[in-house]
Write a protein that holds these residues in place. Sequence first.
Motif, PDB file in Angstrom:
ATOM      1  N   TYR A  65      28.067  -7.590  -4.221  1.00 15.76           N
ATOM      2  CA  TYR A  65      29.173  -8.407  -3.732  1.00 15.76           C
ATOM      3  C   TYR A  65      28.785  -9.135  -2.446  1.00 15.76           C
ATOM      4  O   TYR A  65      29.278 -10.230  -2.181  1.00 15.76           O
ATOM      5  N   SER A  66      27.925  -8.516  -1.657  1.00 16.92           N
ATOM      6  CA  SER A  66      27.551  -9.091  -0.367  1.00 16.92           C
ATOM      7  C   SER A  66      26.382 -10.064  -0.473  1.00 16.92           C
ATOM      8  O   SER A  66      26.144 -10.838   0.446  1.00 16.92           O
ATOM      9  N   PHE A  67      25.646 -10.022  -1.579  1.00  9.52           N
ATOM     10  CA  PHE A  67      24.509 -10.920  -1.756  1.00  9.52           C
ATOM     11  C   PHE A  67      24.716 -11.896  -2.910  1.00  9.52           C
ATOM     12  O   PHE A  67      23.766 -12.544  -3.351  1.00  9.52           O
ATOM     13  N   LYS A  68      25.946 -12.006  -3.380  1.00  7.13           N
ATOM     14  CA  LYS A  68      26.189 -12.877  -4.530  1.00  7.13           C
ATOM     15  C   LYS A  68      25.945 -14.343  -4.213  1.00  7.13           C
ATOM     16  O   LYS A  68      25.746 -15.144  -5.129  1.00  7.13           O
ATOM     17  N   PHE A  69      25.940 -14.708  -2.925  1.00  7.59           N
ATOM     18  CA  PHE A  69      25.649 -16.099  -2.573  1.00  7.59           C
ATOM     19  C   PHE A  69      24.231 -16.491  -2.989  1.00  7.59           C
ATOM     20  O   PHE A  69      23.926 -17.677  -3.127  1.00  7.59           O
TER      21      PHE A  69
END
Length: 515
Positions: A65-69
């Motif tokens: 969720y925190s690296f989905k970018f």
Amino acid sequence: MIASIRSWQESLRAFLTPQVVTMLFLGIAAGLPLLLIFSSLSLWLREAGVDRSAVTYFSWAALGYSFKFVWAPLVDVLPLPWLSKLLGRRRSWMLLSQLMIIASILLMSFIDPQQNTLTLMAIAAVLLGFSSATQDVVIDAYRIESADPELQGLMSATYIAGYRIGMLIAGAGALFLASHFGTSFGDYQYQAWQNTYQLMAMTMLIGVVTTLLCREPKLNHAVYDSPAQHYMGLLLTFALAVAGFVAVFYFSADYAAQAKAVLSAHVYNYELAAVIVEFLRMLGGLSVAVLISVVLIRTPVVDADLVVRSYVDPVRDFFSRYGLSMALLLLALVGLYRISDIVLGVISNVFYQDMGYSKNEIATVVKTFGLFMTIAGGFLGGILSMRYGVMRILFLGAVLSAATNLLFMLLAQTGYDIVMLYIVISADNLSAGLASAAFIAFLSSLTNISFTAVQYAIFSSLMTLLPKILGGYSGSMVETMGYEQFFLLTALLGVPVLLLIAMAAKRFRLQAVAQ
């Protein structure tokens, strides 16, 4: 479309528009996987005899969720063979991610943490985190593109309601089912948890059906039509960069363990040493991933223009619109706004269990009753943001979120008290719902419609990155300082957020969503 919403009656009627109703069911699909990685999985692992500190480390499985970018640009530009032509760009990726979620949950159900190594469960949990984060990228883009700005506050509130219903299903529902099938803290039954997770996988069909029935949003930005080999080159670059990142973690494991032991001897704090070492490992992995990407971009394998449009332009647009200093201030606010809630939330179910509450009591009070309080807070936050402005409600939500964490200190002092639990959950979930509705509307307002998926993915990833990294150490922190001091620490983490909002409000005038 509604051009201006002023009265309470018009505000309530706006909830019945098709776009808003659709977000309820997509919110359910988005919220369901989360607790299957967090609280429900933590109780499963605890019943299987896994140590508390190891249980909270599993929260890192949701770092997708925190690296989905990182892969959001792929979702934004890569067409899916056959599926994109049939369903459209957003719905095709939405369906694929939902099928991946179902497969990941089923995979988890076939792993017994008491008999198999925890590595297998960790891999399955990471796959679930990756697929559910991908679904979030698409749903966020779909939400912003499918309605005009004046409805975004209500879309956010309805999405939160659906999200919390999904969390209820995966939280309270999973606990009720596991208890019904015969497992308990003193009498672990793997078959009960297997049946529970398989039923959770079937529940994800709600999202699949919604995706097939809803309409593809109108294209509000340019869709790039590149040759197939350019898309494949971009996908290959991403895959090799991820492989490099994983390789750094795999081959540095032994060295990291030694570094933690040496550093902890100097700082006299193993948890702090572990945070520093793991942060350096992450930087090393990211450096290798960037190096691989740069090398491949300089070869004919990758179209440099496609990379620039996918990764560089969305970031460049954000900084050009707000300027460097204002952009950094907004990013700091985004990265810290939810830190109090997320760090506390990682260990909350373990805390309830340690206080003597049964799974049924946790399911009834925390999950079921708490759901309705969160939904009420979400609707209240959406309407108040529309009427009084997002920044004001953003500040109010931050104050309430930090203050309600202090109530957990009182609950830790009181011990087992079902009435006190109701009071704490009421205040905490109501404030969390209000803050979340305002925050989602705030993030949506920062997004340029030309780069919807990528920019919102960056914002929402940044929102959870630091809190989830800290949350992974919550078990170790509790063992070191105790629950009361830990809850005080989580409340104090919210103080810098208030300062950032006050600073941003002086320079950044965000109008109410309806205006």
